[in-house]
Design a protein around this motif. Structure first.
Motif, PDB file in Angstrom:
ATOM      1  N   GLY A  25       0.806  -1.214   0.000  1.00  0.00           N
ATOM      2  CA  GLY A  25       0.000   0.000   0.000  1.00  0.00           C
ATOM      3  C   GLY A  25       0.835   1.259   0.000  1.00  0.00           C
ATOM      4  O   GLY A  25       0.306   2.349  -0.072  1.00  0.00           O
ATOM      5  N   ASN A  26       2.121   1.115   0.082  1.00  0.00           N
ATOM      6  CA  ASN A  26       2.941   2.301   0.309  1.00  0.00           C
ATOM      7  C   ASN A  26       4.228   2.131  -0.467  1.00  0.00           C
ATOM      8  O   ASN A  26       4.957   1.182  -0.259  1.00  0.00           O
ATOM      9  CB  ASN A  26       3.231   2.386   1.822  1.00  0.00           C
ATOM     10  N   THR A  27       4.533   3.043  -1.363  1.00  0.00           N
ATOM     11  CA  THR A  27       5.691   2.857  -2.223  1.00  0.00           C
ATOM     12  C   THR A  27       6.989   2.926  -1.437  1.00  0.00           C
ATOM     13  O   THR A  27       8.012   2.485  -1.908  1.00  0.00           O
ATOM     14  CB  THR A  27       5.725   3.901  -3.343  1.00  0.00           C
ATOM     15  N   LEU A  28       6.956   3.467  -0.232  1.00  0.00           N
ATOM     16  CA  LEU A  28       8.161   3.472   0.591  1.00  0.00           C
ATOM     17  C   LEU A  28       7.958   2.498   1.739  1.00  0.00           C
ATOM     18  O   LEU A  28       7.253   2.783   2.684  1.00  0.00           O
ATOM     19  CB  LEU A  28       8.432   4.865   1.155  1.00  0.00           C
ATOM     20  N   GLY A  29       8.539   1.345   1.660  1.00  0.00           N
ATOM     21  CA  GLY A  29       8.388   0.348   2.701  1.00  0.00           C
ATOM     22  C   GLY A  29       9.264   0.674   3.888  1.00  0.00           C
ATOM     23  O   GLY A  29      10.003   1.652   3.875  1.00  0.00           O
ATOM     24  N   PRO A  30       9.205  -0.166   4.926  1.00  0.00           N
ATOM     25  CA  PRO A  30       9.979   0.094   6.145  1.00  0.00           C
ATOM     26  C   PRO A  30      11.479   0.116   5.877  1.00  0.00           C
ATOM     27  O   PRO A  30      12.228   0.669   6.648  1.00  0.00           O
ATOM     28  CB  PRO A  30       9.610  -1.079   7.059  1.00  0.00           C
ATOM     29  N   GLU A  31      11.909  -0.512   4.805  1.00  0.00           N
ATOM     30  CA  GLU A  31      13.336  -0.547   4.545  1.00  0.00           C
ATOM     31  C   GLU A  31      13.742   0.481   3.493  1.00  0.00           C
ATOM     32  O   GLU A  31      14.834   0.399   2.939  1.00  0.00           O
ATOM     33  CB  GLU A  31      13.747  -1.941   4.082  1.00  0.00           C
ATOM     34  N   GLY A  32      12.859   1.415   3.241  1.00  0.00           N
ATOM     35  CA  GLY A  32      13.199   2.436   2.266  1.00  0.00           C
ATOM     36  C   GLY A  32      13.015   1.927   0.853  1.00  0.00           C
ATOM     37  O   GLY A  32      12.162   1.090   0.595  1.00  0.00           O
ATOM     38  N   ASP A  33      13.852   2.387  -0.044  1.00  0.00           N
ATOM     39  CA  ASP A  33      13.685   2.078  -1.455  1.00  0.00           C
ATOM     40  C   ASP A  33      14.234   0.692  -1.763  1.00  0.00           C
ATOM     41  O   ASP A  33      15.430   0.476  -1.798  1.00  0.00           O
ATOM     42  CB  ASP A  33      14.418   3.142  -2.277  1.00  0.00           C
ATOM     43  N   PRO A  94      15.363  11.034  21.908  1.00  0.00           N
ATOM     44  CA  PRO A  94      15.060  11.892  20.758  1.00  0.00           C
ATOM     45  C   PRO A  94      15.895  11.514  19.530  1.00  0.00           C
ATOM     46  O   PRO A  94      17.084  11.212  19.644  1.00  0.00           O
ATOM     47  CB  PRO A  94      15.429  13.299  21.250  1.00  0.00           C
ATOM     48  N   VAL A  95      15.248  11.495  18.391  1.00  0.00           N
ATOM     49  CA  VAL A  95      15.934  11.219  17.126  1.00  0.00           C
ATOM     50  C   VAL A  95      16.649  12.499  16.699  1.00  0.00           C
ATOM     51  O   VAL A  95      16.071  13.597  16.761  1.00  0.00           O
ATOM     52  CB  VAL A  95      14.921  10.791  16.046  1.00  0.00           C
ATOM     53  N   THR A  96      17.920  12.372  16.313  1.00  0.00           N
ATOM     54  CA  THR A  96      18.696  13.558  15.916  1.00  0.00           C
ATOM     55  C   THR A  96      19.121  13.513  14.451  1.00  0.00           C
ATOM     56  O   THR A  96      19.650  14.484  13.933  1.00  0.00           O
ATOM     57  CB  THR A  96      19.961  13.698  16.791  1.00  0.00           C
ATOM     58  N   ARG A  97      18.909  12.357  13.801  1.00  0.00           N
ATOM     59  CA  ARG A  97      19.321  12.251  12.395  1.00  0.00           C
ATOM     60  C   ARG A  97      18.134  11.910  11.521  1.00  0.00           C
ATOM     61  O   ARG A  97      17.382  10.965  11.795  1.00  0.00           O
ATOM     62  CB  ARG A  97      20.412  11.191  12.247  1.00  0.00           C
ATOM     63  N   PHE A  98      17.954  12.711  10.487  1.00  0.00           N
ATOM     64  CA  PHE A  98      16.811  12.568   9.587  1.00  0.00           C
ATOM     65  C   PHE A  98      17.308  12.576   8.142  1.00  0.00           C
ATOM     66  O   PHE A  98      18.395  13.080   7.851  1.00  0.00           O
ATOM     67  CB  PHE A  98      15.835  13.729   9.799  1.00  0.00           C
ATOM     68  N   VAL A  99      16.490  12.037   7.274  1.00  0.00           N
ATOM     69  CA  VAL A  99      16.810  12.011   5.844  1.00  0.00           C
ATOM     70  C   VAL A  99      16.031  13.127   5.152  1.00  0.00           C
ATOM     71  O   VAL A  99      14.816  13.243   5.339  1.00  0.00           O
ATOM     72  CB  VAL A  99      16.425  10.644   5.234  1.00  0.00           C
ATOM     73  N   GLU A 100      16.741  13.929   4.363  1.00  0.00           N
ATOM     74  CA  GLU A 100      16.096  15.066   3.704  1.00  0.00           C
ATOM     75  C   GLU A 100      15.079  14.611   2.658  1.00  0.00           C
ATOM     76  O   GLU A 100      15.299  13.643   1.937  1.00  0.00           O
ATOM     77  CB  GLU A 100      17.189  15.908   3.037  1.00  0.00           C
ATOM     78  N   SER A 101      13.963  15.324   2.605  1.00  0.00           N
ATOM     79  CA  SER A 101      12.954  15.093   1.572  1.00  0.00           C
ATOM     80  C   SER A 101      12.415  16.451   1.164  1.00  0.00           C
ATOM     81  O   SER A 101      12.100  17.285   2.015  1.00  0.00           O
ATOM     82  CB  SER A 101      11.836  14.218   2.141  1.00  0.00           C
ATOM     83  N   HIS A 102      12.306  16.696  -0.125  1.00  0.00           N
ATOM     84  CA  HIS A 102      11.892  18.021  -0.610  1.00  0.00           C
ATOM     85  C   HIS A 102      12.702  19.131   0.064  1.00  0.00           C
ATOM     86  O   HIS A 102      12.166  20.099   0.579  1.00  0.00           O
ATOM     87  CB  HIS A 102      10.392  18.255  -0.407  1.00  0.00           C
ATOM     88  N   GLU A 103      14.004  18.923   0.102  1.00  0.00           N
ATOM     89  CA  GLU A 103      14.974  19.919   0.571  1.00  0.00           C
ATOM     90  C   GLU A 103      14.917  20.212   2.066  1.00  0.00           C
ATOM     91  O   GLU A 103      15.581  21.119   2.556  1.00  0.00           O
ATOM     92  CB  GLU A 103      14.829  21.238  -0.218  1.00  0.00           C
ATOM     93  N   PHE A 149       8.287  13.267   7.947  1.00  0.00           N
ATOM     94  CA  PHE A 149       9.747  13.123   8.007  1.00  0.00           C
ATOM     95  C   PHE A 149      10.151  11.678   7.783  1.00  0.00           C
ATOM     96  O   PHE A 149       9.306  10.771   7.823  1.00  0.00           O
ATOM     97  CB  PHE A 149      10.261  13.572   9.390  1.00  0.00           C
ATOM     98  N   THR A 150      11.448  11.467   7.594  1.00  0.00           N
ATOM     99  CA  THR A 150      12.021  10.120   7.537  1.00  0.00           C
ATOM    100  C   THR A 150      13.205  10.073   8.495  1.00  0.00           C
ATOM    101  O   THR A 150      14.209  10.747   8.273  1.00  0.00           O
ATOM    102  CB  THR A 150      12.507   9.779   6.111  1.00  0.00           C
ATOM    103  N   LEU A 157       7.379   8.714   7.524  1.00  0.00           N
ATOM    104  CA  LEU A 157       6.246   8.744   8.453  1.00  0.00           C
ATOM    105  C   LEU A 157       5.564  10.102   8.442  1.00  0.00           C
ATOM    106  O   LEU A 157       6.207  11.131   8.198  1.00  0.00           O
ATOM    107  CB  LEU A 157       6.742   8.507   9.895  1.00  0.00           C
ATOM    108  N   THR A 158       4.273  10.095   8.719  1.00  0.00           N
ATOM    109  CA  THR A 158       3.583  11.327   9.095  1.00  0.00           C
ATOM    110  C   THR A 158       2.886  11.053  10.413  1.00  0.00           C
ATOM    111  O   THR A 158       1.977  10.217  10.485  1.00  0.00           O
ATOM    112  CB  THR A 158       2.547  11.756   8.039  1.00  0.00           C
TER     113      THR A 158
END
Ligand SMILES: [Cu+2]
Length: 309
Positions: A25-33, A94-103, A149-150, A157-158
């Motif tokens: 149902g989701n083009t981005l699975g739990p393991e990413g691409d 707290p999570v401190t590292r995120f993957v950029e999406s749409h800049e 965010f990712t 996730l949203t």
């Protein structure tokens, strides 16, 4: 001691089944691409079957082990509310590292529950994992805060949580469905018939003083950003814009094209952010999504249809 491996295998099996269900149902699975992760075997992304809409996001504050944690869920209506929050992992850190999406590392969408107020902002991350942004919420009411965010090593996730803004509250009815929206002298026209059970293509055309605007400016890596929310429960839909600036194909207006799958019939509110002459504006639409016919009916063919054995 032999039960532990069995349980582990069973759990692994469950996880695999769940992962496939999520993936479908989701083009981005739990393991990413997956296409990248298994580059040598080149796994094609499964086609989303008709009727299997992307599960809407934003309905939970905790999902897949991650939690959206607002420092203070109560504020007073003001043009400058200092909002603070963190994304916590399953251990509460707290999570401190995120993957950029749409800049951006994180997109924050804030809407009043009646959908009469909307903000899309980009908070600043401190090294301790605290995100901060001022919010212009001069109108009181109950709001939903969505963090899109990712986390590094995690799924896209949203998460959504509530923010109560005190003061005199005058809830508004949802504007009636319309194909055009006006904002600051711009007219945005919506075309396309949004339906359930199938990916819907929506085209938004921007004009000003009756003339098509063909020189839209890229904003966060696209000519437009569309947020779609289901009016009944504020489910947050992921909308993908077709093409990107500089790909040699995507025009800089007047038309911007988006793809999404609506999970159910009913009313939705769409918010389009677009940039022209250095200013980002938001045009809002109400759309009514109708139930579409199932593309692959499961009922047996009626007798006498000519295919009898
Ligand atoms: Cu954003």
């Amino acid at each position: 001691m032999k039960t532990a491996p069995k349980i582990a295998l069973f759990v692994a099996g469950l996880v695999a089944v769940f992962a496939v269900a999520v993936w479908a149902g989701n083009t981005l699975g739990p393991e990413g691409d997956v296409t990248v992760a298994h580059g040598d075997s080149h796994v094609e992304a499964p086609v989303v079957a008709p009727g299997e809409a992307e599960p809407p996001g934003g309905l939970a504050a905790t999902q897949d082990g991650y939690t959206l944690d607002l420092a203070d869920s109560i504020a007073t209506a003001d043009k400058n509310i200092p909002l603070q929050f963190r994304i916590l992992d399953s251990s509460g850190a707290p999570v401190t590292r995120f993957v950029e999406s749409h800049e951006k590392l994180l997109h924050l969408i804030v809407v009043r529950n009646d959908l009469a107020a909307f903000a899309h902002v980009h908070p600043v991350l401190s090294s301790d994992g605290t995100w901060r942004t001022p919010l212009n919420l001069s109108r009181a009411g109950d709001y939903r805060v969505f963090a899109d965010f990712t986390p590094d090593g995690g799924p896209a996730l949203t998460l959504g949580t509530n923010l109560h803004v005190g003061g005199p509250y005058d809830p508004m009815p949802l504007p009636t469905a319309a194909d055009t929206a006006e904002v600051d002298g711009y007219t945005v026209t919506l075309s396309g018939t949004p339906k359930t059970n199938a990916a819907s293509m929506l085209t938004l055309s921007v004009s000003r003083d009756g003339r098509p605007v063909g020189d839209l400016q890229p904003y966060l890596g696209a000519y437009g950003h569309l947020v779609a929310l289901r009016a009944s429960d504020l489910a947050y839909l992921h909308v993908h814009s077709a093409g990107e600036p500089g790909d040699g194909v995507t025009p800089s207006g007047p038309q911007i094209t988006f793809h999404t799958t609506f999970p159910s019939a009913g009313e939705y509110r769409l918010f389009l952010d677009f940039q022209h002459r250095g200013v980002v504006r938001t045009a809002a639409f109400t759309v009514t999504v109708s139930e579409s016919e199932p593309a692959h009916p499961t009922a047996p063919e009626p007798a006498g249809s000519g295919h009898g054995h």
